[in-house]
Scaffold this motif. Structure first.
Motif, short mmCIF file in Angstrom:
data_model
loop_
_atom_site.label_atom_id
_atom_site.label_comp_id
_atom_site.label_asym_id
_atom_site.label_seq_id
_atom_site.Cartn_x
_atom_site.Cartn_y
_atom_site.Cartn_z
N MET A 1 4.20 -5.25 2.59
CA MET A 1 4.60 -4.01 3.19
C MET A 1 5.47 -4.30 4.41
O MET A 1 5.09 -5.08 5.27
CB MET A 1 3.40 -3.18 3.63
N ALA A 2 6.58 -3.65 4.48
CA ALA A 2 7.49 -3.84 5.61
C ALA A 2 7.19 -2.83 6.71
O ALA A 2 6.62 -1.78 6.46
CB ALA A 2 8.93 -3.67 5.12
N ASP A 3 7.61 -3.17 7.89
CA ASP A 3 7.50 -2.27 9.03
C ASP A 3 8.46 -1.10 8.81
O ASP A 3 9.55 -1.27 8.26
CB ASP A 3 7.88 -3.08 10.28
N LEU A 4 8.07 0.10 9.26
CA LEU A 4 8.90 1.29 9.05
C LEU A 4 10.28 1.14 9.68
O LEU A 4 11.27 1.60 9.12
CB LEU A 4 8.19 2.54 9.57
N HIS B 1 1.17 3.39 0.90
CA HIS B 1 0.19 2.69 0.08
C HIS B 1 -0.93 2.14 0.94
O HIS B 1 -0.76 1.88 2.13
CB HIS B 1 0.86 1.53 -0.67
N GLY B 2 -2.06 1.90 0.30
CA GLY B 2 -3.16 1.20 0.95
C GLY B 2 -3.96 2.05 1.91
O GLY B 2 -3.64 3.21 2.17
N LYS B 3 -4.99 1.45 2.43
CA LYS B 3 -5.86 2.16 3.37
C LYS B 3 -5.14 2.53 4.65
O LYS B 3 -5.42 3.56 5.25
CB LYS B 3 -7.09 1.30 3.69
N ARG B 4 -4.21 1.68 5.08
CA ARG B 4 -3.47 1.95 6.32
C ARG B 4 -2.29 2.89 6.09
O ARG B 4 -1.61 3.27 7.03
CB ARG B 4 -2.98 0.65 6.94
N GLN B 5 -2.06 3.24 4.84
CA GLN B 5 -0.94 4.12 4.49
C GLN B 5 0.39 3.57 4.98
O GLN B 5 1.21 4.29 5.55
CB GLN B 5 -1.19 5.54 5.01
N ASP B 6 0.60 2.27 4.76
CA ASP B 6 1.87 1.64 5.10
C ASP B 6 2.96 2.12 4.14
O ASP B 6 2.71 2.30 2.95
CB ASP B 6 1.76 0.11 4.98
N TRP B 7 4.16 2.26 4.66
CA TRP B 7 5.29 2.67 3.84
C TRP B 7 5.84 1.47 3.06
O TRP B 7 5.88 0.37 3.57
CB TRP B 7 6.40 3.24 4.72
N ALA B 8 6.28 1.74 1.83
CA ALA B 8 6.92 0.72 1.00
C ALA B 8 8.15 1.33 0.34
O ALA B 8 8.11 2.47 -0.13
CB ALA B 8 5.95 0.20 -0.06
N LEU B 9 9.24 0.57 0.32
CA LEU B 9 10.49 0.99 -0.31
C LEU B 9 10.70 0.13 -1.54
O LEU B 9 10.77 -1.09 -1.45
CB LEU B 9 11.65 0.83 0.67
N ILE B 10 10.81 0.79 -2.71
CA ILE B 10 10.91 0.07 -3.98
C ILE B 10 12.12 0.59 -4.75
O ILE B 10 12.32 1.80 -4.88
CB ILE B 10 9.63 0.29 -4.82
#
Length: 151
Positions: free
Chosen positions: A1-4, A97-106
């Motif tokens: 997961m990347a930083d926003l 995604h995930g418990k921390r709700q990190d953003w992912a760009l796909i």
């Protein structure tokens, strides 16, 4: 997961692209879908409303998921001909995604052509109403004044 902030840089680089922000419908205010979508976009892209690189095209609401469609760096966009022109841009999905709700760009290449066709159709059926187009599939959708009728 990347930083926003890193994702923001990837989104706003000079390449024209289509971003689909995928969110849970329940996270939006059902009485004010567009305002909720604006807040979501602002979370990802602060000051987007004054940034000419960002164009909010569609809010596509379904029972479980909602899709916010943005064009980025699409400087050749022409509202007057968007119903006739199927502009194919690379599609990327941005979701949490995930418990921390990190953003992912796909990257989502299988949607490049089909989303371009869908956007041309939405420009047609919405007539001369300017984007963003609200397509709420949880209620009856009526397009009262399309630009052209299919033959």
């Amino acid at each position: 997961m990347a930083d926003l902030s890193d994702i923001r840089k990837d989104i706003l680089n000079d390449i024209a692209k289509r971003i689909v922000i995928k969110v849970k419908t329940q996270s939006l205010d059902s009485q004010h879908y567009l305002a909720s979508a604006n807040r979501t976009i602002s979370e990802v892209l602060p000051d987007w409303e004054s940034d000419p690189r960002i164009r909010f095209l569609v809010l596509d609401v379904w029972s479980e998921r909602t899709f916010i469609v943005l064009d980025i760096n699409h400087h050749e966009y022409d509202f007057g001909t968007a119903h006739k022109t199927m502009t194919i841009l690379p599609v990327f999905v941005l979701s949490q995604h995930g418990k921390r709700q990190d953003w992912a760009l796909i990257r989502w290449p299988k949607e490049d052509e089909s989303l371009a066709a869908q956007l041309a159709d939405l420009h047609n059926v919405n007539g001369f109403d300017a984007p963003p187009f609200l397509e709420n599939h949880n209620s009856r959708i009526v397009h009262a004044n399309p630009r052209e009728f299919p033959v």
